[in-house]
Scaffold this motif. Structure first.
Motif, PDB file in Angstrom:
ATOM      1  N   ARG A 130      18.342   1.288  27.794  1.00  0.00           N
ATOM      2  CA  ARG A 130      19.993   1.295  28.833  1.00  0.00           C
ATOM      3  C   ARG A 130      19.798   2.378  29.976  1.00  0.00           C
TER       4      ARG A 130
ATOM      5  N   GLN B 173      19.585   1.851  38.407  1.00  0.00           N
ATOM      6  CA  GLN B 173      20.956   1.354  39.493  1.00  0.00           C
ATOM      7  C   GLN B 173      21.226   2.378  40.141  1.00  0.00           C
TER       8      GLN B 173
ATOM      9  N   HIS C 143      18.463  -6.858  27.510  1.00  0.00           N
ATOM     10  CA  HIS C 143      19.009  -7.329  28.772  1.00  0.00           C
ATOM     11  C   HIS C 143      20.166  -7.693  28.604  1.00  0.00           C
TER      12      HIS C 143
ATOM     13  N   ALA D 166      10.586   1.384  34.136  1.00  0.00           N
ATOM     14  CA  ALA D 166      11.103   0.322  34.701  1.00  0.00           C
ATOM     15  C   ALA D 166      10.419   0.338  36.006  1.00  0.00           C
TER      16      ALA D 166
ATOM     17  N   TYR E  32      17.704   1.736  32.885  1.00  0.00           N
ATOM     18  CA  TYR E  32      18.420   0.881  33.751  1.00  0.00           C
ATOM     19  C   TYR E  32      19.595   1.594  34.744  1.00  0.00           C
TER      20      TYR E  32
ATOM     21  N   ILE F  58       9.722  -3.666  32.545  1.00  0.00           N
ATOM     22  CA  ILE F  58      10.411  -2.433  31.718  1.00  0.00           C
ATOM     23  C   ILE F  58       9.556  -2.194  30.285  1.00  0.00           C
TER      24      ILE F  58
ATOM     25  N   MET G  65      13.284  -5.842  39.045  1.00  0.00           N
ATOM     26  CA  MET G  65      12.761  -5.089  38.076  1.00  0.00           C
ATOM     27  C   MET G  65      11.556  -5.646  37.497  1.00  0.00           C
TER      28      MET G  65
END
Length: 175
Positions: free
Chosen positions: A120, A127, A152, A70, A123, A107, A104
């Motif tokens: 998942r 984060q 997403h 990402a 991300y 990805i 972002m």
């Protein structure tokens, strides 16, 4: 075992570029683009390095090989990739003004590793890595890339805007 974290070497960045090339539309059949998704932007090693120096990219690795990534794109790079100019224009046009965000930039997960929760986890790792400096992650997805758009939405992205640019319709989304 798959490990998640920030890219740490030029070898990581070169592996990101290899995975990126494999998933550009021109290297995929029409059926693969619909079924598997695709990436839109082709980066140079130099640009990837400069972006990484400001906010490191996130990678998933298996046996020291990058199998997913990402890309982190600080808003100060808004003018560096022409195909993304309209996205940054859309972000600037949103009222109230969006603040404290990172983009972002792309990805991608290697085909052999898809459907295993890596998307998942990339991300979640991103984060954790960018907070508290950035409260939001913004990206855009070509509406014909239904696999990516569904993924997403599945991790919690929400629509900010829909717009047309370069003959494509885009969803600007935020996490």
């Amino acid at each position: 075992m798959i490990q998640f974290g920030r890219a740490t070497s030029e070898a990581d960045l070169n592996q990101i570029l290899d995975l990126q090339r494999q998933n550009l539309p021109e290297h995929l059949s029409a059926e693969e683009r619909v079924k598997e998704g695709f990436v839109t932007v082709s980066h140079t090693l130099n640009l990837l390095k400069v972006m990484h120096d400001v906010c490191p990219h996130i990678v998933a690795k298996s046996n020291e090989s990058v199998i997913g990534y990402a890309l982190s794109m600080h808003p100060k790079f808004a003018g560096k990739i022409e195909v993304l100019w309209p996205m940054f224009d859309q972000i600037e046009a949103i009222r109230p003004k969006v603040r404290n965000y990172i983009v972002m930039g792309q990805i991608c997960i290697a085909k052999a590793y898809r459907g295993q929760g890596i998307f998942r986890q990339l991300y979640q790792t991103m984060q954790a890595a960018v907070q508290p400096e950035f409260e939001r992650i913004i990206t855009e997805v070509d509406v014909v890339n239904t696999r990516s758009l569904g993924a997403h939405y599945g991790v919690g992205f929400e629509d900010l805007a829909t717009y047309e640019s370069g003959g494509h319709q885009w969803k600007l989304i935020v996490l």
